[in-house]
Design an enzyme around this catalytic site. Structure first.
Site, mmCIF file in Angstrom:
data_model
loop_
_atom_site.group_PDB
_atom_site.id
_atom_site.type_symbol
_atom_site.label_atom_id
_atom_site.label_comp_id
_atom_site.label_asym_id
_atom_site.label_seq_id
_atom_site.Cartn_x
_atom_site.Cartn_y
_atom_site.Cartn_z
ATOM 1 C CB VAL A 107 -0.933 0.019 1.225
ATOM 2 C CG1 VAL A 107 -1.838 1.262 1.183
ATOM 3 C CG2 VAL A 107 -1.790 -1.245 1.287
ATOM 4 C CB CYS A 108 0.955 4.270 0.275
ATOM 5 S SG CYS A 108 1.381 6.030 0.146
#
Length: 325
Positions: A107-108
């Site tokens: 994520v990210c």
């Protein structure tokens, strides 16, 4: 997957991780258990175990990372992953996991940790749009696409920041348990089921603002001439660079290619007119630079994950619902 064989999902945290990156990815799996029985076991992991602090200052307990029995590893990073060298012990965990478990996801800025481990070499990947150009510059063997909400390339999944982790988790649940369960989880979360991975992270017209004066000049020209042919040779001329120099400079500044940005800007210019419903699709297509409605349809599908007819139908349905209310 048999009806009662729960999969273990590990969430690997690093110092100053973003709390919502964790909770957005974790909560859908918890709700899948609520909806469909015990389908997942969830573990929060870190290199040493114990308390680990989020960038918001929240302390969270974690287990020392072990890979035994793990099906999927989510890598949750913090901003320092995008700003500093990745510690070897973090990269080692991800590298070892890739050879032992079914899939790895980030994520990210967790994508920077995957890249440091070598998992993204030669693969398409995404991250938060703010860091896409940095990811490409630091790891040139990665095929960074800073536009997308999430990308799957083989057994490796990457996503943009914050809410995009929810979309990625829903996609994994759909892969494991089917569309109906994923849709039910989405309803519990009160989110759409689900934004397509190919959908844009943000509006180019508002957010695409590179540091380079040359590239800003090109983007201004593109926005003002969408109805005209925009070959890369013309854009390189506007930037006063050779085609090869321009391609490299544009990628460094934006994290994507000139062709993708032109396509995206055309789709964004066309979308509100498609939703309005008063013009033919062919007329809209030609006015923003597409050869015809069929070309626009393919671009809408690539950029938004929907066709123009679907966009128009959904907009009209929304108007009808608002009128009923």
């Amino acid at each position: 997957m048999t009806p009662r064989s729960p999969l273990t999902i590990g969430f690997f945290l690093t110092a100053d991780f973003v709390l919502l990156d964790l909770s957005g990815a974790l909560e859908p799996f918890y709700l899948a258990n609520v909806v469909d029985g015990e389908r997942y076991r969830l573990r929060v992991l870190s290199n040493a175990g114990g308390l680990i602090r989020s960038c918001e200052g929240v302390l969270l307990d974690s287990e020392p990372v072990t890979l035994e029995g793990l099906d999927t590893l989510f890598v949750i990073g913090g901003e320092r992953a995008a700003l500093y060298d990745i510690p070897q012990e973090q990269a080692a965990v991800v590298r070892e996991a890739s050879g032992q478990i079914r899939r790895v996801a980030s994520v990210c800025v967790g994508a920077f940790i995957l890249a440091a481990a070598g998992l993204l070499d030669g693969r398409r990947a995404t991250t938060h749009w703010r860091y896409a150009a940095d990811l490409q510059a630091r790891y040139p063997r990665v095929r960074v696409d800073g536009d997308r909400i999430f990308i799957r390339d083989g057994a490796v999944w990457t996503s943009a920041g914050i809410s995009a982790g929810i979309d990625l988790a829903l996609a994994l649940i759909e892969e494991d348990l089917g569309r109906d369960v994923a849709a039910s989880v989405a309803r519990h979360l009160v989110v759409s089921h689900r934004r397509a991975g190919g959908q844009l992270q943000y509006s180019s017209s508002l957010q695409l603002d590179p540091d380079s004066d040359r590239i800003r000049r090109v983007l201004s020209f593109v926005r003002e001439h969408l109805d005209q042919p925009l070959p890369v040779e013309k854009l390189a001329e506007i930037a006063n660079l050779s085609v090869r120099q321009f391609g490299r400079a544009f990628s460094r500044a934006t994290g994507t290619t000139p062709a993708k940005v032109v396509e995206r800007l055309r789709v964004e210019a066309a979308k509100p007119r498609v939703e309005d419903g008063r013009e033919s699709l062919d007329a809209i297509a030609r006015s923003v630079g597409f050869a015809d409605a069929d070309r626009m349809r393919h671009s809408f599908h690539r950029v938004l994950g929907q066709t123009p007819r679907t966009v128009r139908r959904d907009a009209l349905a929304s108007v009808a619902t608002d009128a009923d209310d």
